[in-house]
Design a protein around this motif. Sequence first.
Motif, PDB file in Angstrom:
ATOM      1  N   GLU A 143      -7.770   5.274  -7.969  1.00  0.00           N
ATOM      2  CA  GLU A 143      -8.892   4.672  -7.936  1.00  0.00           C
ATOM      3  C   GLU A 143      -8.794   2.980  -7.929  1.00  0.00           C
ATOM      4  OE1 GLU A 143     -11.014   6.247 -11.328  1.00  0.00           O
ATOM      5  OE2 GLU A 143     -11.802   7.953 -10.092  1.00  0.00           O
ATOM      6  N   LYS A 144      -7.971   2.564  -8.739  1.00  0.00           N
ATOM      7  CA  LYS A 144      -7.374   1.179  -8.741  1.00  0.00           C
ATOM      8  C   LYS A 144      -6.866   0.851  -7.322  1.00  0.00           C
ATOM      9  CE  LYS A 144      -6.255   1.014 -13.814  1.00  0.00           C
ATOM     10  NZ  LYS A 144      -5.165   0.873 -14.661  1.00  0.00           N
ATOM     11  N   ILE A 145      -5.995   1.883  -6.676  1.00  0.00           N
ATOM     12  CA  ILE A 145      -5.529   1.382  -5.345  1.00  0.00           C
ATOM     13  C   ILE A 145      -6.809   1.078  -4.189  1.00  0.00           C
ATOM     14  CG2 ILE A 145      -4.138   2.157  -3.585  1.00  0.00           C
ATOM     15  CD1 ILE A 145      -2.447   3.603  -5.557  1.00  0.00           C
ATOM     16  N   VAL A 146      -7.734   2.110  -4.248  1.00  0.00           N
ATOM     17  CA  VAL A 146      -8.782   2.034  -3.596  1.00  0.00           C
ATOM     18  C   VAL A 146      -9.699   0.813  -3.560  1.00  0.00           C
ATOM     19  CG1 VAL A 146     -10.957   3.215  -2.908  1.00  0.00           C
ATOM     20  CG2 VAL A 146      -8.892   4.481  -3.192  1.00  0.00           C
ATOM     21  N   LEU A 147      -9.809   0.456  -4.983  1.00  0.00           N
ATOM     22  CA  LEU A 147     -10.745  -0.682  -5.284  1.00  0.00           C
ATOM     23  C   LEU A 147      -9.893  -2.042  -4.535  1.00  0.00           C
ATOM     24  CD1 LEU A 147     -13.112  -1.955  -6.373  1.00  0.00           C
ATOM     25  CD2 LEU A 147     -11.954  -2.139  -8.659  1.00  0.00           C
ATOM     26  N   CYS A 190       0.783  -1.194   0.051  1.00  0.00           N
ATOM     27  CA  CYS A 190      -0.123   0.150   0.140  1.00  0.00           C
ATOM     28  C   CYS A 190       0.809   1.342  -0.020  1.00  0.00           C
ATOM     29  CB  CYS A 190      -0.809  -0.138   1.296  1.00  0.00           C
ATOM     30  SG  CYS A 190      -1.848   1.218   1.215  1.00  0.00           S
ATOM     31  N   ALA A 191       1.777   1.338   0.753  1.00  0.00           N
ATOM     32  CA  ALA A 191       2.664   2.371   0.941  1.00  0.00           C
ATOM     33  C   ALA A 191       3.599   2.515  -0.398  1.00  0.00           C
ATOM     34  CB  ALA A 191       3.809   2.203   1.916  1.00  0.00           C
ATOM     35  N   GLU A 192       3.755   1.417  -1.140  1.00  0.00           N
ATOM     36  CA  GLU A 192       4.496   1.480  -2.457  1.00  0.00           C
ATOM     37  C   GLU A 192       3.601   2.059  -3.322  1.00  0.00           C
ATOM     38  OE1 GLU A 192       8.089  -1.854  -2.407  1.00  0.00           O
ATOM     39  OE2 GLU A 192       5.973  -2.438  -2.800  1.00  0.00           O
ATOM     40  N   ALA A 193       2.347   1.724  -3.377  1.00  0.00           N
ATOM     41  CA  ALA A 193       1.457   2.207  -4.380  1.00  0.00           C
ATOM     42  C   ALA A 193       1.048   3.710  -4.088  1.00  0.00           C
ATOM     43  CB  ALA A 193       0.350   1.356  -4.295  1.00  0.00           C
ATOM     44  N   LEU A 194       1.176   4.059  -2.992  1.00  0.00           N
ATOM     45  CA  LEU A 194       0.708   5.336  -2.463  1.00  0.00           C
ATOM     46  C   LEU A 194       1.648   6.337  -3.016  1.00  0.00           C
ATOM     47  CD1 LEU A 194      -1.464   7.138  -1.006  1.00  0.00           C
ATOM     48  CD2 LEU A 194      -0.276   6.596   0.796  1.00  0.00           C
ATOM     49  N   ILE A 195       2.977   6.225  -2.992  1.00  0.00           N
ATOM     50  CA  ILE A 195       3.829   7.202  -3.028  1.00  0.00           C
ATOM     51  C   ILE A 195       3.620   7.885  -4.497  1.00  0.00           C
ATOM     52  CG2 ILE A 195       6.394   7.711  -3.774  1.00  0.00           C
ATOM     53  CD1 ILE A 195       5.504   7.169  -0.695  1.00  0.00           C
ATOM     54  N   PRO A 196       3.300   7.220  -5.570  1.00  0.00           N
ATOM     55  CA  PRO A 196       3.057   8.093  -6.913  1.00  0.00           C
ATOM     56  C   PRO A 196       1.707   8.963  -6.963  1.00  0.00           C
ATOM     57  CG  PRO A 196       3.568   5.550  -7.317  1.00  0.00           C
ATOM     58  CD  PRO A 196       3.394   5.739  -5.797  1.00  0.00           C
ATOM     59  N   LEU A 197       1.010   8.977  -6.098  1.00  0.00           N
ATOM     60  CA  LEU A 197      -0.066   9.881  -5.900  1.00  0.00           C
ATOM     61  C   LEU A 197       0.485  11.133  -5.451  1.00  0.00           C
ATOM     62  CD1 LEU A 197      -3.174   7.455  -4.883  1.00  0.00           C
ATOM     63  CD2 LEU A 197      -2.253   8.036  -7.066  1.00  0.00           C
ATOM     64  N   LEU A 198       1.504  11.159  -4.619  1.00  0.00           N
ATOM     65  CA  LEU A 198       1.892  12.354  -3.722  1.00  0.00           C
ATOM     66  C   LEU A 198       3.128  13.027  -4.633  1.00  0.00           C
ATOM     67  CD1 LEU A 198       2.301  10.496  -0.337  1.00  0.00           C
ATOM     68  CD2 LEU A 198       0.487  11.922  -1.142  1.00  0.00           C
ATOM     69  N   ASN A 199       3.576  12.302  -5.665  1.00  0.00           N
ATOM     70  CA  ASN A 199       4.653  13.026  -6.401  1.00  0.00           C
ATOM     71  C   ASN A 199       4.350  13.168  -7.869  1.00  0.00           C
ATOM     72  OD1 ASN A 199       7.311  13.723  -5.920  1.00  0.00           O
ATOM     73  ND2 ASN A 199       8.343  11.773  -6.392  1.00  0.00           N
ATOM     74  N   ILE A 200       3.526  14.093  -8.055  1.00  0.00           N
ATOM     75  CA  ILE A 200       2.914  14.482  -9.464  1.00  0.00           C
ATOM     76  C   ILE A 200       3.132  15.827  -9.659  1.00  0.00           C
ATOM     77  CG2 ILE A 200       1.301  12.466  -9.559  1.00  0.00           C
ATOM     78  CD1 ILE A 200      -0.785  14.457  -8.790  1.00  0.00           C
ATOM     79  N   ALA A 201       3.009  16.160 -10.820  1.00  0.00           N
ATOM     80  CA  ALA A 201       2.922  17.461 -11.250  1.00  0.00           C
ATOM     81  C   ALA A 201       1.508  17.852 -11.839  1.00  0.00           C
ATOM     82  CB  ALA A 201       4.163  17.670 -12.232  1.00  0.00           C
ATOM     83  N   ILE A 202       1.049  18.816 -11.124  1.00  0.00           N
ATOM     84  CA  ILE A 202      -0.344  19.000 -11.540  1.00  0.00           C
ATOM     85  C   ILE A 202      -0.544  20.136 -12.743  1.00  0.00           C
ATOM     86  CG2 ILE A 202      -1.304  18.765  -9.221  1.00  0.00           C
ATOM     87  CD1 ILE A 202      -1.475  21.562  -8.849  1.00  0.00           C
ATOM     88  N   VAL A 203       0.841  20.772 -12.934  1.00  0.00           N
ATOM     89  CA  VAL A 203       0.734  21.451 -14.203  1.00  0.00           C
ATOM     90  C   VAL A 203       2.335  21.370 -14.738  1.00  0.00           C
ATOM     91  CG1 VAL A 203      -0.684  23.365 -13.546  1.00  0.00           C
ATOM     92  CG2 VAL A 203       1.614  23.565 -12.878  1.00  0.00           C
ATOM     93  N   THR A 204       2.480  21.836 -15.908  1.00  0.00           N
ATOM     94  CA  THR A 204       3.917  21.608 -16.539  1.00  0.00           C
ATOM     95  C   THR A 204       4.705  22.974 -16.103  1.00  0.00           C
ATOM     96  OG1 THR A 204       3.324  22.707 -18.699  1.00  0.00           O
ATOM     97  CG2 THR A 204       2.765  20.450 -18.586  1.00  0.00           C
ATOM     98  N   ASN A 235      -9.687  -6.438  -1.391  1.00  0.00           N
ATOM     99  CA  ASN A 235      -8.341  -6.958  -0.874  1.00  0.00           C
ATOM    100  C   ASN A 235      -7.692  -7.838  -2.198  1.00  0.00           C
ATOM    101  OD1 ASN A 235      -6.527  -8.238   1.059  1.00  0.00           O
ATOM    102  ND2 ASN A 235      -7.581 -10.065   1.320  1.00  0.00           N
ATOM    103  N   HIS A 236      -7.440  -7.161  -3.281  1.00  0.00           N
ATOM    104  CA  HIS A 236      -6.940  -7.582  -4.501  1.00  0.00           C
ATOM    105  C   HIS A 236      -5.660  -7.142  -4.236  1.00  0.00           C
ATOM    106  CE1 HIS A 236     -11.053  -7.825  -6.855  1.00  0.00           C
ATOM    107  NE2 HIS A 236     -10.965  -8.708  -5.801  1.00  0.00           N
TER     108      HIS A 236
END
Length: 360
Positions: free
Chosen positions: A308-312, A277-291, A317-318
């Motif tokens: 959304e895939k992470i939450v599902l 979960c921690a590994e999957a969550l990191i990309p959501l925190l490290n994004i560029a919202i604008v160029t 429990n997939h």
Amino acid sequence: MFSTMQHQKRAEELIDDAKNLVSSIDERFAKAKERLEKKLAEIDALRSQLIKQTLAKFRKRFESIENEPAIELTPVAEAPLGEQLQPLYEKSDIEPVEIKDVRGGKGGAFFVSLLAALLTVAVALLIGAVGTGQPVAKETFTDILRLEKILAWLSGGAFDPDMGSPVFGIVVLAIAAIAAWMIAWSIMMAKSARRNLQTAEGIYGEAEKYHEVKNRYAQALDELADELDKLGKILETCDIYMQEFNAVLQRIIHTEGSDFEAYRNPSKDAVKRATECAEALIPLLNIAIVTTEGTPSRQLSDAITHGEKIVLALMENHPMPKMETSEQEQYAEEGLSLPPESEEAAESLEIETKEEGKIL
């Protein structure tokens, strides 16, 4: 005269419409910016909580476990997402349209008309003086008897001396003066109305362009706020799950010690699930919202899809989804609709981070 009035009225209407266009889009943009900044504040608060509290606590507990499973936590930039919006705000700071009220031209028309009327009277008196054989001198126009002869000549005495009358001469002069006044007034007002209409059409055209471009930026801010709202709900859900995982880790360490190899299988599975979960969550925190050029980034939309895939996966429990590196490199720059940039502008999706600003 009717056409003149119509032109002036149309010019005034166009100026009012231009003011409404500018004021309405400025108000809409201000509301979109306020909404976006409010949403960004919420997102940054969630990110800060995840980075500095939830994930930091997970890391501390995970590192206290011996023989723990391998884990890859990409460094996270602590800088608030709101700092990325400066280029976008700079591009949307368009020079405002200068709108001036069109003048009716009545003042200038009054003086020109008055001058035309006075000239008409003066020329008529000069012609009357010459027609009656009187010298063109000051005394001719100040002497009552001579002036009466001139007026009588103007009222018809030029054709029949018996027809002339000073009173009718005054009427003739008044009619001539009024006619000259009205002609000059009509000409000046028509010219002023045409000029005002052309000016108003130009101003309205500039206001339309300003409205169109500013509206596209406002739409971009609204869409960005909508996307951030979705991201915020995902981060909030992930934070709740990570807090649960932290509690589970605390319980496992407390009851089974710190040696991963000695854990019961359910406890090992729980630790592995927490790391996934921690590994999957990191990309959501490290994004560029604008160029870096100020255009909204596609990374945000892709992060939402990934989230959304992470939450599902957490709910059902997939297996936890992972964002492939190749996918991250294929982000498209055209995330949202903005006014066209120059062809030379190369859009980037990189986020510059400082090493000292990373905590994971």
